[in-house]
Scaffold this motif. Structure first.
Motif, PDB file in Angstrom:
ATOM      1  N   LEU A  84       0.898  -1.212  -0.230  1.00 41.61           N
ATOM      2  CA  LEU A  84      -0.105  -0.337   0.034  1.00 41.61           C
ATOM      3  C   LEU A  84       1.051   1.300  -0.477  1.00 41.61           C
ATOM      4  N   ASP A  85       0.465   2.161  -0.955  1.00 38.13           N
ATOM      5  CA  ASP A  85       1.663   3.734  -0.604  1.00 38.13           C
ATOM      6  C   ASP A  85       0.687   4.547  -0.830  1.00 38.13           C
ATOM      7  N   VAL A  86       1.046   5.173   0.626  1.00 36.61           N
ATOM      8  CA  VAL A  86       0.277   6.149   1.422  1.00 36.61           C
ATOM      9  C   VAL A  86       1.217   7.642   0.900  1.00 36.61           C
ATOM     10  N   ALA A 106       3.414  -4.976   3.290  1.00 36.68           N
ATOM     11  CA  ALA A 106       4.236  -3.331   3.886  1.00 36.68           C
ATOM     12  C   ALA A 106       4.008  -2.328   3.308  1.00 36.68           C
ATOM     13  N   VAL A 107       3.660  -1.183   3.981  1.00 37.45           N
ATOM     14  CA  VAL A 107       3.063   0.035   4.119  1.00 37.45           C
ATOM     15  C   VAL A 107       3.899   0.870   3.369  1.00 37.45           C
ATOM     16  N   CYS A 143       2.482  -2.931  11.084  1.00 38.29           N
ATOM     17  CA  CYS A 143       2.843  -3.117   9.399  1.00 38.29           C
ATOM     18  C   CYS A 143       4.053  -2.974   9.552  1.00 38.29           C
ATOM     19  N   LYS A 144       4.699  -3.600   8.432  1.00 38.94           N
ATOM     20  CA  LYS A 144       5.912  -2.901   7.833  1.00 38.94           C
ATOM     21  C   LYS A 144       5.880  -2.351   7.587  1.00 38.94           C
ATOM     22  N   THR A 145       6.488  -1.028   7.924  1.00 35.35           N
ATOM     23  CA  THR A 145       6.844  -0.290   6.428  1.00 35.35           C
ATOM     24  C   THR A 145       7.572   0.249   6.209  1.00 35.35           C
ATOM     25  N   PHE A 146       8.140   1.460   5.372  1.00 35.40           N
ATOM     26  CA  PHE A 146       9.321   1.714   4.314  1.00 35.40           C
ATOM     27  C   PHE A 146       8.709   3.639   3.936  1.00 35.40           C
ATOM     28  N   ILE A 164      12.467  -1.563  -3.042  1.00 35.95           N
ATOM     29  CA  ILE A 164      11.316  -2.381  -2.352  1.00 35.95           C
ATOM     30  C   ILE A 164      10.417  -2.919  -2.726  1.00 35.95           C
ATOM     31  N   PHE A 165      10.394  -2.542  -4.035  1.00 38.43           N
ATOM     32  CA  PHE A 165       9.669  -3.788  -4.576  1.00 38.43           C
ATOM     33  C   PHE A 165      10.211  -5.137  -4.244  1.00 38.43           C
TER      34      PHE A 165
END
Length: 307
Positions: free
Chosen positions: A68-70, A92-93, A109-112, A301-302
């Protein structure tokens, strides 16, 4: 990497007329069904937002892994609980700023952290030195014009001091100032074709925002476009704006009318200072927020999520 996009033909946001919304929702979901089936062909699924505004619908049925991109504080919307539900169904987010990252990290959540990128090849300084004209600039959508209009007392004072200076507003509609003289305001209707040129010959860029959680979820994109064009800035030091200001001597943070007036006065009075701050801002935009720089991080990240 091969990237395929699946945009909604029905439109991301619901129509204003209530009676049309059930049909819009049905059309959106029907459109998405083939995408669900096709998702099994891919190594990774990226949701750039929820499929249907403020609802969790078909996202769990897409083959994983999912990201998910926020880039906004979407959990603050009415029915904002969808954000946590969707994030927990993703591997991941990707968050555009630390405020959003902290929210999703607290959910487990796993975040970047990946800031919004600016195309520094497109948004670049003007090739020549330009004119001596003093132009204060603001660019944004009409939904945010209220933030600029609240600065009217400070803008009026500065424009009274600098008789030849003007305010340039780049937007989808003109501002609605109460007292500011029309001859002091230059309106340019925003379009992709005119946006860059309208920014390049500004003297300083403005980004006023309210001190709210929604503003702290913003990713400072307009501020970054000013910097990429080699402009000094005066901005509200809220959320990511404050983080970007802390990177170097690129302008001023302002909270009160007095601080907005002082920041603008300091910059308009000193062309050398404007040039130095603009050069620093351009350098920082390339180093930290350029499309070339951040696309490499996004690809990493991908790869890490897709395995």
């Amino acid at each position: 990497m091969q990237v395929d996009e699946f945009p909604s033909k029905a439109g991301q946001y619901p129509p204003e007329m209530q009676w049309k919304r059930p049909f819009w929702l049905a059309q959106n979901l029907i459109e998405r069904l083939p995408s669900v089936l096709k998702s099994r062909r891919y190594d990774l699924i990226l949701f750039q937002r929820e499929l249907v505004s403020t609802l969790l619908t078909l996202e769990p049925y897409f083959a994983g892994p999912r990201i998910l991109d926020v880039d906004d504080a979407i959990w603050l919307h009415k029915r904002g609980g969808f954000a946590a539900k969707l994030a927990r169904r993703c591997e991941a987010v990707i968050c555009g700023n630390s405020f959003s990252q902290n929210y999703f990290a607290d959910l487990g959540c796993k975040t970047f952290l990946l800031p919004t990128a600016v195309d520094t090849k497109r948004f670049s300084p003007k090739s020549d030195e330009g004119t001596e004209a003093l132009v204060i600039g603001w660019s944004g959508s009409s939904a945010n014009l209220i933030q600029l209009e609240r600065l009217e007392p400070a803008l009026a004072m500065v424009l009274e001091t600098y008789k030849t200076a003007k305010l340039r507003v780049i937007c989808d509609r003109p501002p609605n100032f109460r007292n500011l003289s029309a001859e002091k305001v230059e309106f340019i209707r925003w379009s992709p074709d005119v946006e860059v040129a309208a920014l390049q010959d500004l003297s300083v860029g403005l980004m006023p925002i309210e001190d709210t959680d929604w503003s702290r979820g913003k990713c400072s994109y307009k501020m970054l476009t000013y910097m990429a064009c080699g402009l000094p800035v005066v901005v509200s030091p809220v959320g990511m704006n404050a983080e970007v200001l802390a990177l170097g001597d690129i302008g001023f943070g302002a909270r009160s009318h007095a601080e907005w007036t002082e920041g603008l006065d300091t910059l308009l009075a000193d062309r050398t200072l404007r040039a130095r701050m603009g050069k620093t801002g351009r350098k920082l935009a390339i180093q930290n927020f350029s499309l070339d720089h951040l696309s490499v991080r996004l690809a990493d990240i991908f790869r890490s999520v897709s395995g």
